[in-house]
Design an enzyme around this catalytic site. Structure first.
Site, PDB file in Angstrom:
ATOM      1  N   GLU A 104      -4.372  -4.487   7.165  1.00  0.00           N
ATOM      2  CA  GLU A 104      -5.054  -4.892   8.404  1.00  0.00           C
ATOM      3  C   GLU A 104      -6.274  -4.015   8.736  1.00  0.00           C
ATOM      4  OE1 GLU A 104      -1.558  -4.755   8.311  1.00  0.00           O
ATOM      5  OE2 GLU A 104      -1.647  -6.925   7.969  1.00  0.00           O
ATOM      6  N   THR A 154       8.230  -2.232  -6.013  1.00  0.00           N
ATOM      7  CA  THR A 154       7.622  -3.461  -6.528  1.00  0.00           C
ATOM      8  C   THR A 154       6.110  -3.321  -6.686  1.00  0.00           C
ATOM      9  OG1 THR A 154       7.084  -4.432  -4.380  1.00  0.00           O
ATOM     10  CG2 THR A 154       9.367  -4.699  -5.188  1.00  0.00           C
ATOM     11  N   PHE A 156     -13.722   4.770   3.348  1.00  0.00           N
ATOM     12  CA  PHE A 156     -12.404   4.475   2.764  1.00  0.00           C
ATOM     13  C   PHE A 156     -11.543   5.734   2.792  1.00  0.00           C
ATOM     14  CE2 PHE A 156      -9.554   1.952   0.351  1.00  0.00           C
ATOM     15  CZ  PHE A 156      -9.039   2.706  -0.697  1.00  0.00           C
ATOM     16  N   SER A 194      -2.262   4.990   4.523  1.00  0.00           N
ATOM     17  CA  SER A 194      -1.471   5.686   3.505  1.00  0.00           C
ATOM     18  C   SER A 194      -0.576   4.669   2.832  1.00  0.00           C
ATOM     19  CB  SER A 194      -0.611   6.788   4.161  1.00  0.00           C
ATOM     20  OG  SER A 194       0.356   7.276   3.245  1.00  0.00           O
ATOM     21  N   HIS A 229       3.981  -4.663  -4.848  1.00  0.00           N
ATOM     22  CA  HIS A 229       3.297  -4.826  -3.560  1.00  0.00           C
ATOM     23  C   HIS A 229       2.242  -3.735  -3.362  1.00  0.00           C
ATOM     24  CE1 HIS A 229       3.240  -5.368   0.968  1.00  0.00           C
ATOM     25  NE2 HIS A 229       2.933  -6.550   0.475  1.00  0.00           N
ATOM     26  N   TRP A 251       1.657   2.277   9.288  1.00  0.00           N
ATOM     27  CA  TRP A 251       2.552   2.545   8.170  1.00  0.00           C
ATOM     28  C   TRP A 251       2.384   4.008   7.735  1.00  0.00           C
ATOM     29  CZ3 TRP A 251       5.818   0.921   4.108  1.00  0.00           C
ATOM     30  CH2 TRP A 251       6.383  -0.355   4.259  1.00  0.00           C
TER      31      TRP A 251
HETATM   32  N1  LIG Z   1       3.953  -0.561   2.037  1.00  0.00           N
HETATM   33  C1  LIG Z   1       2.861  -0.201   2.795  1.00  0.00           C
HETATM   34  C2  LIG Z   1       2.188  -1.108   3.607  1.00  0.00           C
HETATM   35  N2  LIG Z   1       2.582  -2.400   3.674  1.00  0.00           N
HETATM   36  C3  LIG Z   1       2.209  -3.278   4.788  1.00  0.00           C
HETATM   37  C4  LIG Z   1       0.854  -3.937   4.597  1.00  0.00           C
HETATM   38  O1  LIG Z   1      -0.209  -3.003   4.726  1.00  0.00           O
HETATM   39  C5  LIG Z   1       0.653  -5.016   5.668  1.00  0.00           C
HETATM   40  O2  LIG Z   1       0.705  -4.430   6.957  1.00  0.00           O
HETATM   41  C6  LIG Z   1       1.713  -6.116   5.576  1.00  0.00           C
HETATM   42  O3  LIG Z   1       1.726  -6.632   4.254  1.00  0.00           O
HETATM   43  C7  LIG Z   1       1.451  -7.245   6.588  1.00  0.00           C
HETATM   44  O4  LIG Z   1       0.174  -7.794   6.371  1.00  0.00           O
HETATM   45  N3  LIG Z   1       1.109  -0.717   4.328  1.00  0.00           N
HETATM   46  C8  LIG Z   1       0.667   0.585   4.267  1.00  0.00           C
HETATM   47  O5  LIG Z   1      -0.308   0.930   4.935  1.00  0.00           O
HETATM   48  N4  LIG Z   1       1.315   1.492   3.472  1.00  0.00           N
HETATM   49  C9  LIG Z   1       2.403   1.139   2.724  1.00  0.00           C
HETATM   50  O6  LIG Z   1       2.958   2.009   1.997  1.00  0.00           O
HETATM   51  C1  LIG Z   2       3.004  -0.269  -0.706  1.00  0.00           C
HETATM   52  C2  LIG Z   2       4.152  -1.118  -0.323  1.00  0.00           C
HETATM   53  O1  LIG Z   2       4.016  -2.225   0.171  1.00  0.00           O
HETATM   54  C3  LIG Z   2       5.497  -0.607  -0.720  1.00  0.00           C
HETATM   55  O2  LIG Z   2       5.672   0.665  -0.112  1.00  0.00           O
HETATM   56  C4  LIG Z   2       6.621  -1.535  -0.281  1.00  0.00           C
HETATM   57  O3  LIG Z   2       7.765  -1.064  -0.934  1.00  0.00           O
HETATM   58  P1  LIG Z   2       8.505  -2.013  -2.004  1.00  0.00           P
HETATM   59  O4  LIG Z   2       7.529  -2.199  -3.147  1.00  0.00           O
HETATM   60  O5  LIG Z   2       9.721  -1.205  -2.435  1.00  0.00           O
HETATM   61  O6  LIG Z   2       8.843  -3.285  -1.300  1.00  0.00           O
END
Ligand SMILES: Nc1c(NC[C@H](O)[C@H](O)[C@H](O)CO)[nH]c(=O)[nH]c1=O
Ligand SMILES: CC(=O)[C@@H](O)COP(=O)(O)O
Length: 160
Positions: free
Chosen positions: A67, A95, A122, A89, A97, A31
């Site tokens: 992961e 949201t 980290f 990153s 998330h 990502w």
């Molecule tokens: N939004 C970002 C993610 N989202 C994906 C999660 O890390 C993960 O791979 C998914 O939820 C499946 O388990 N990951 C990042 O590294 N950076 C982001 O901005």
């Molecule tokens: C960190 C994330 O998972 C985020 O970038 C996903 O974007 P959204 O919150 O707009 O679904």
């Protein structure tokens, strides 16, 4: 001290043990690959600059920062490494998330440091914007991958 007052790429080689004797694992989230790729290059360059042998650096990719915990665990259990650098990153979206991914990743990596006798560094940027991530992966604030590599060397040498 905030990152804006510290260059993440600055280090004093005379104050760092040689990395020649150590094996390093690097687990990299796919990502935001523009960012994680730059962090990884910064980490590799610093490891090599401090004496690490290229053949002693093992790099794996994982889908996202969530992961990284599993990838680092697998790296420790199978690759006989002295330290792992977990590179990700996470950038705020629309949201909550972002909060869950950052919290789970930080706690997962923390838990590995408790469970195993191998330090996991980290190196996960948790930024509000892409520009903040760019600034910390080789931009105006330096490269957090460099900082993470130096931490990995120091922690691998701890107590030895
Ligand atoms: N939004 C970002 C993610 N989202 C994906 C999660 O890390 C993960 O791979 C998914 O939820 C499946 O388990 N990951 C990042 O590294 N950076 C982001 O901005
Ligand atoms: C960190 C994330 O998972 C985020 O970038 C996903 O974007 P959204 O919150 O707009 O679904």
């Amino acid at each position: 001290m905030a990152t804006e007052n510290k260059n993440l790429s600055h280090y004093d080689k005379t104050a760092i043990p040689s990395a020649k004797q150590f094996r390093f694992g690097i687990v990299v989230s796919e990502w935001n690959e523009q960012i994680t790729g730059a962090l990884c290059e910064g980490a590799k360059e610093a490891l090599l600059d401090c004496g690490a042998i290229a053949g002693n650096i093992v790099k794996w990719d994982v889908p996202g920062s969530f992961e990284l915990t599993f990838g680092a665990k697998k790296m420790i259990e199978t690759q006989n490494v002295d330290a792992v650098i977990a590179i990700g990153s996470v950038i705020q979206g629309e949201t909550k998330h972002f909060d869950f991914v950052c919290d789970a990743t930080a706690n997962g990596i923390k838990d590995l440091n408790v469970k195993y006798d191998v330090p996991v560094i980290f190196c996960v940027l948790t930024d509000n914007t892409l520009q903040q991530a760019i600034d910390r992966s080789g931009g105006k604030h330096g490269n957090k991958g460099t900082e993470a590599a130096i931490a990995a060397i120091k922690m691998a040498a701890l107590g030895k």
